[in-house]
Write an enzyme that holds these catalytic residues in place. Structure first.
Site, PDB file in Angstrom:
ATOM      1  N   LYS A  13       0.838  -1.210   0.000  1.00 24.95           N
ATOM      2  CA  LYS A  13       0.000   0.000   0.000  1.00 24.95           C
ATOM      3  C   LYS A  13       0.871   1.258   0.000  1.00 24.95           C
ATOM      4  CE  LYS A  13      -1.920  -0.975   3.966  1.00 24.95           C
ATOM      5  NZ  LYS A  13      -1.222  -2.230   4.276  1.00 24.95           N
ATOM      6  N   ARG A  88      -9.409   1.350   8.486  1.00 28.52           N
ATOM      7  CA  ARG A  88      -9.000  -0.013   8.805  1.00 28.52           C
ATOM      8  C   ARG A  88     -10.095  -0.771   9.526  1.00 28.52           C
ATOM      9  NH1 ARG A  88      -3.250   0.660   8.857  1.00 28.52           N
ATOM     10  NH2 ARG A  88      -2.246  -1.350   9.078  1.00 28.52           N
ATOM     11  N   ARG A 127      11.951  -5.886   4.673  1.00 36.45           N
ATOM     12  CA  ARG A 127      11.706  -4.439   4.567  1.00 36.45           C
ATOM     13  C   ARG A 127      12.642  -3.673   5.492  1.00 36.45           C
ATOM     14  NH1 ARG A 127       5.909  -1.891   5.357  1.00 36.45           N
ATOM     15  NH2 ARG A 127       5.954  -3.082   7.291  1.00 36.45           N
ATOM     16  N   ARG A 160      11.389  -2.319  11.191  1.00 40.92           N
ATOM     17  CA  ARG A 160      10.365  -1.794  12.090  1.00 40.92           C
ATOM     18  C   ARG A 160      10.099  -2.774  13.228  1.00 40.92           C
ATOM     19  NH1 ARG A 160       5.463   0.085   8.257  1.00 40.92           N
ATOM     20  NH2 ARG A 160       4.311  -1.148   9.773  1.00 40.92           N
ATOM     21  N   ARG A 171      -0.601  -9.203  13.070  1.00 39.33           N
ATOM     22  CA  ARG A 171      -1.166  -8.132  12.230  1.00 39.33           C
ATOM     23  C   ARG A 171      -2.035  -8.708  11.122  1.00 39.33           C
ATOM     24  NH1 ARG A 171       4.140  -5.243  10.623  1.00 39.33           N
ATOM     25  NH2 ARG A 171       2.874  -3.986   9.226  1.00 39.33           N
TER      26      ARG A 171
HETATM   27  P1  AP5 Z   1       4.963  -1.599   1.811  1.00 34.96           P
HETATM   28  O1  AP5 Z   1       4.637  -0.742   0.640  1.00 34.96           O
HETATM   29  O2  AP5 Z   1       5.777  -0.993   2.908  1.00 34.96           O
HETATM   30  O3  AP5 Z   1       3.624  -2.288   2.365  1.00 34.96           O
HETATM   31  P2  AP5 Z   1       2.395  -1.723   3.183  1.00 34.96           P
HETATM   32  O4  AP5 Z   1       1.174  -2.343   2.608  1.00 34.96           O
HETATM   33  O5  AP5 Z   1       2.453  -0.230   3.276  1.00 34.96           O
HETATM   34  O6  AP5 Z   1       2.717  -2.406   4.582  1.00 34.96           O
HETATM   35  P3  AP5 Z   1       2.703  -1.829   6.062  1.00 34.96           P
HETATM   36  O7  AP5 Z   1       3.427  -2.810   6.932  1.00 34.96           O
HETATM   37  O8  AP5 Z   1       3.155  -0.413   6.086  1.00 34.96           O
HETATM   38  O9  AP5 Z   1       1.205  -1.935   6.349  1.00 34.96           O
HETATM   39  P4  AP5 Z   1       0.511  -1.930   7.643  1.00 34.96           P
HETATM   40  O10 AP5 Z   1      -0.841  -1.725   7.107  1.00 34.96           O
HETATM   41  O11 AP5 Z   1       0.652  -3.080   8.539  1.00 34.96           O
HETATM   42  O12 AP5 Z   1       1.264  -0.769   8.461  1.00 34.96           O
HETATM   43  P5  AP5 Z   1       0.903   0.729   8.808  1.00 34.96           P
HETATM   44  O13 AP5 Z   1       2.138   1.511   8.848  1.00 34.96           O
HETATM   45  O14 AP5 Z   1      -0.226   1.191   7.977  1.00 34.96           O
HETATM   46  O15 AP5 Z   1       5.686  -2.920   1.264  1.00 34.96           O
HETATM   47  C1  AP5 Z   1       6.146  -3.929   2.139  1.00 34.96           C
HETATM   48  C2  AP5 Z   1       7.536  -4.410   1.691  1.00 34.96           C
HETATM   49  O16 AP5 Z   1       7.409  -5.116   0.468  1.00 34.96           O
HETATM   50  C3  AP5 Z   1       8.546  -3.283   1.425  1.00 34.96           C
HETATM   51  O17 AP5 Z   1       9.826  -3.697   1.804  1.00 34.96           O
HETATM   52  C4  AP5 Z   1       8.466  -3.063  -0.081  1.00 34.96           C
HETATM   53  O18 AP5 Z   1       9.684  -2.553  -0.608  1.00 34.96           O
HETATM   54  C5  AP5 Z   1       8.155  -4.472  -0.586  1.00 34.96           C
HETATM   55  N1  AP5 Z   1       7.279  -4.479  -1.756  1.00 34.96           N
HETATM   56  C6  AP5 Z   1       6.229  -3.656  -2.014  1.00 34.96           C
HETATM   57  N2  AP5 Z   1       5.627  -3.976  -3.179  1.00 34.96           N
HETATM   58  C7  AP5 Z   1       6.308  -5.065  -3.663  1.00 34.96           C
HETATM   59  C8  AP5 Z   1       6.167  -5.874  -4.838  1.00 34.96           C
HETATM   60  N3  AP5 Z   1       5.203  -5.644  -5.753  1.00 34.96           N
HETATM   61  N4  AP5 Z   1       7.036  -6.905  -5.002  1.00 34.96           N
HETATM   62  C9  AP5 Z   1       8.018  -7.151  -4.071  1.00 34.96           C
HETATM   63  N5  AP5 Z   1       8.208  -6.406  -2.959  1.00 34.96           N
HETATM   64  C10 AP5 Z   1       7.369  -5.380  -2.747  1.00 34.96           C
HETATM   65  O19 AP5 Z   1       0.356   0.533  10.298  1.00 34.96           O
HETATM   66  C11 AP5 Z   1       1.200   0.105  11.344  1.00 34.96           C
HETATM   67  C12 AP5 Z   1       0.391  -0.005  12.620  1.00 34.96           C
HETATM   68  O20 AP5 Z   1      -0.144   1.292  12.960  1.00 34.96           O
HETATM   69  C13 AP5 Z   1      -0.824  -0.924  12.561  1.00 34.96           C
HETATM   70  O21 AP5 Z   1      -0.482  -2.259  12.824  1.00 34.96           O
HETATM   71  C14 AP5 Z   1      -1.720  -0.303  13.653  1.00 34.96           C
HETATM   72  O22 AP5 Z   1      -1.292  -0.687  14.935  1.00 34.96           O
HETATM   73  C15 AP5 Z   1      -1.435   1.184  13.506  1.00 34.96           C
HETATM   74  N6  AP5 Z   1      -2.396   1.848  12.596  1.00 34.96           N
HETATM   75  C16 AP5 Z   1      -2.127   2.482  11.415  1.00 34.96           C
HETATM   76  N7  AP5 Z   1      -3.240   2.965  10.853  1.00 34.96           N
HETATM   77  C17 AP5 Z   1      -4.264   2.632  11.691  1.00 34.96           C
HETATM   78  C18 AP5 Z   1      -5.673   2.813  11.652  1.00 34.96           C
HETATM   79  N8  AP5 Z   1      -6.269   3.454  10.608  1.00 34.96           N
HETATM   80  N9  AP5 Z   1      -6.410   2.337  12.663  1.00 34.96           N
HETATM   81  C19 AP5 Z   1      -5.833   1.695  13.714  1.00 34.96           C
HETATM   82  N10 AP5 Z   1      -4.508   1.466  13.808  1.00 34.96           N
HETATM   83  C20 AP5 Z   1      -3.724   1.923  12.807  1.00 34.96           C
HETATM   84 MG    MG Z   2       2.845   1.126   4.854  1.00 33.24          MG
END
Ligand code: AP5
Ligand code: MG
Length: 214
Positions: A13, A88, A127, A160, A171
């Site tokens: 994402k 979410r 990552r 992270r 997660r």
């Molecule tokens: P990346 O693009 O970083 O993936 P992502 O979908 O953004 O993954 P996140 O871990 O950031 O998602 P998340 O939803 O768990 O975390 P968030 O920060 O939102 O890609 C992942 C890896 O794969 C990278 O190394 C990239 O280079 C590689 N990659 C990407 N595309 C690829 C491809 N096509 N092929 C190969 N490799 C690829 O949230 C973290 C925490 O915050 C949550 O767990 C929660 O506790 C809290 N939080 C955040 N938002 C909320 C909310 N709205 N409500 C409640 N809690 C929340």
């Molecule tokens: Mg992300």
């Protein structure tokens, strides 16, 4: 253009949202990045969010919703935005709908980046993130020019805290229980678009551009 990115943790994402933001000149808004910036600054909000994030749980809606609504009310969001990691939960989606409707606006697309769970755990352990500027890398797929150092701002890259395999599993469970129902929610609103997130990231982006229009 107002876009929501859906998908499991690690589906890509953030990677795709940054490319969309660059191409279409709209802000990329990640609630996860906002929380991580607060953790780094050791704000009260950051300290509270961290207790949930480190467990792989969601931060409670009361904390999350206000941050997001404040952010999308800023001037740079007038011509649109790409939301990454929000909503979410169904209640978060309902709050967003209400806020958008009050401005006589609509969400244009909810793009679901589809990646099976098996692929996710491998991706996450590779990552590396820059907590200073939010850039992300992957040791195999997107290595930085100099190992362990951010290309963009020169700061140190880290694994992270919530990318450890046992936390990633948690997660994923939380995603399936609380976030996946949003796919059907946006399908019913006729704005859901699906892309295959297992493809190379440039190909995933090309599929997204086909949906959004060049
Ligand atoms: P990346 O693009 O970083 O993936 P992502 O979908 O953004 O993954 P996140 O871990 O950031 O998602 P998340 O939803 O768990 O975390 P968030 O920060 O939102 O890609 C992942 C890896 O794969 C990278 O190394 C990239 O280079 C590689 N990659 C990407 N595309 C690829 C491809 N096509 N092929 C190969 N490799 C690829 O949230 C973290 C925490 O915050 C949550 O767990 C929660 O506790 C809290 N939080 C955040 N938002 C909320 C909310 N709205 N409500 C409640 N809690 C929340
Ligand atoms: Mg992300």
């Amino acid at each position: 253009m107002k876009i929501i990115m859906l998908g499991a943790p690690g589906a890509g994402k953030g990677t795709q949202a940054k490319m969309i933001a660059d191409q279409y000149g709209i802000p990329h808004i990640s609630t996860g990045d906002i929380f991580r910036a607060n953790i780094k600054e050791q704000t009260e909000l950051g300290m509270e969010a961290k207790t949930y994030m480190d467990k792989g749980a969601l931060v409670p809606d009361e904390l999350t919703v206000k941050i997001l609504l404040d952010r999308v009310a800023k001037d740079d969001c007038k011509s649109g935005y790409v939301l990454d990691g929000f909503p979410r939960t169904i209640p978060q989606a309902e709050v967003l709908d209400k806020a958008v409707k009050e401005l006589n606006e609509t969400i244009d697309y909810a793009i679901n980046v589809e990646v099976p769970d098996e692929n996710i755990i491998k991706r996450m352990s590779g990552r590396r993130a820059c907590l200073a500027c939010g850039a992300t890398y992957h040791v195999e797929h997107v290595p930085p020019k100099k190992e362990g150092i951010c290309d963009r701002c020169g700061k140190e890259l880290v694994l992270r805290d919530d990318d450890k395999p046992e936390t990633v599993k948690k997660r994923l469970e939380v995603y399936h229980a609380q976030t996946q129902p949003l796919i059907e929610y946006y399908n019913k609103k006729n704005i859901l678009k699906e892309v295959d997130g297992t493809k190379d990231m440039k190909d995933v982006f090309a599929d997204i551009v086909k949906i959004l229009g060049a």
